[in-house]
Write a protein that holds these residues in place. Structure first.
Motif, PDB file in Angstrom:
ATOM      1  N   ALA A   1       0.837  -1.208   0.000  1.00  0.00           N
ATOM      2  CA  ALA A   1       0.000   0.000   0.000  1.00  0.00           C
ATOM      3  C   ALA A   1       0.869   1.254   0.000  1.00  0.00           C
ATOM      4  O   ALA A   1       1.812   1.364   0.772  1.00  0.00           O
ATOM      5  N   THR A   2       0.542   2.179  -0.886  1.00  0.00           N
ATOM      6  CA  THR A   2       1.224   3.468  -0.981  1.00  0.00           C
ATOM      7  C   THR A   2       0.158   4.554  -1.099  1.00  0.00           C
ATOM      8  O   THR A   2      -1.008   4.253  -1.385  1.00  0.00           O
ATOM      9  N   PRO A   3       0.544   5.808  -0.938  1.00  0.00           N
ATOM     10  CA  PRO A   3      -0.429   6.886  -1.151  1.00  0.00           C
ATOM     11  C   PRO A   3      -0.962   6.918  -2.596  1.00  0.00           C
ATOM     12  O   PRO A   3      -2.066   7.386  -2.835  1.00  0.00           O
ATOM     13  N   GLN A   4      -0.183   6.389  -3.537  1.00  0.00           N
ATOM     14  CA  GLN A   4      -0.628   6.348  -4.935  1.00  0.00           C
ATOM     15  C   GLN A   4      -1.501   5.133  -5.224  1.00  0.00           C
ATOM     16  O   GLN A   4      -2.200   5.086  -6.225  1.00  0.00           O
ATOM     17  N   GLY A   5      -1.436   4.126  -4.365  1.00  0.00           N
ATOM     18  CA  GLY A   5      -2.231   2.917  -4.533  1.00  0.00           C
ATOM     19  C   GLY A   5      -1.473   1.806  -5.228  1.00  0.00           C
ATOM     20  O   GLY A   5      -0.517   2.046  -5.972  1.00  0.00           O
ATOM     21  N   ALA A   6      -1.893   0.571  -4.956  1.00  0.00           N
ATOM     22  CA  ALA A   6      -1.292  -0.615  -5.565  1.00  0.00           C
ATOM     23  C   ALA A   6      -2.317  -1.741  -5.563  1.00  0.00           C
ATOM     24  O   ALA A   6      -3.240  -1.756  -4.742  1.00  0.00           O
ATOM     25  N   TRP A   7      -2.156  -2.679  -6.480  1.00  0.00           N
ATOM     26  CA  TRP A   7      -3.007  -3.868  -6.551  1.00  0.00           C
ATOM     27  C   TRP A   7      -2.301  -5.039  -5.880  1.00  0.00           C
ATOM     28  O   TRP A   7      -1.112  -5.245  -6.084  1.00  0.00           O
ATOM     29  N   VAL A   8      -3.062  -5.811  -5.103  1.00  0.00           N
ATOM     30  CA  VAL A   8      -2.565  -7.038  -4.478  1.00  0.00           C
ATOM     31  C   VAL A   8      -3.495  -8.170  -4.919  1.00  0.00           C
ATOM     32  O   VAL A   8      -4.720  -8.064  -4.781  1.00  0.00           O
TER      33      VAL A   8
END
Length: 157
Positions: free
Chosen positions: A116-123
């Protein structure tokens, strides 16, 4: 208006209808990646407006489509990995997600915390679809914000 312009306008309208037809015919029981990302954005916006306590209470108790709709639902974990909100299953609140693994043994809970980052990520992982009750491939969009991780997943049967 000339006949050629009228014909051209009709062709453009027909093309637009055909372009968007697959979206209309999509599986209405499953959300899309764009909807998941939008719902995370909505949840963060509500959190920023109402504060943590009010937001988490609403996510856990309000069946509003903004926070739980079909197979899309907001979940939130704190930086320590403890679930503080779960719009589909509030009994998950208090769960340490770091130890969560899917049916294949993938430690996706820790991956959510790590990715998870402030920009977002897929898991990606496998999880029980609340609509079907089946274990399905799932991708969750997770965003780190103000000491919390906000997520919404999509199922891909």
């Amino acid at each position: 208006m000339s006949r050629a312009k009228t014909h051209l306008r009709g062709a453009v309208v027909a093309f637009a209808v055909l372009l968007f037809l697959p979206a209309v015919q999509a599986d209405e029981t499953h959300g899309t990646a764009e909807e998941a990302q939008f719902r995370v954005e909505q949840a963060i916006g509500y959190f920023d407006k109402a504060g943590a306590e009010a937001a988490f209470a609403k996510f856990n108790t309000d069946p509003a489509p903004s926070f739980a709709d079909r197979d899309l639902y907001v979940f939130v974990v704190d930086d320590d990995g403890i679930a503080v909100a779960h719009a589909a299953d509030p009994s998950q609140v208090g769960l340490d997600v770091a130890g969560l693994k899917d049916v294949d043994g993938k430690m996706f809970g820790q991956e959510i915390l790590d990715m998870a980052t402030p920009q977002g990520a897929w898991v990606d992982y496998k999880w029980k679809d609340p609509e079907t009750g089946n274990i399905e491939p799932k991708s969750s969009w997770v965003v780190s914000h103000e000491g919390y991780i906000f997520g919404v997943g999509i199922y891909q049967p």
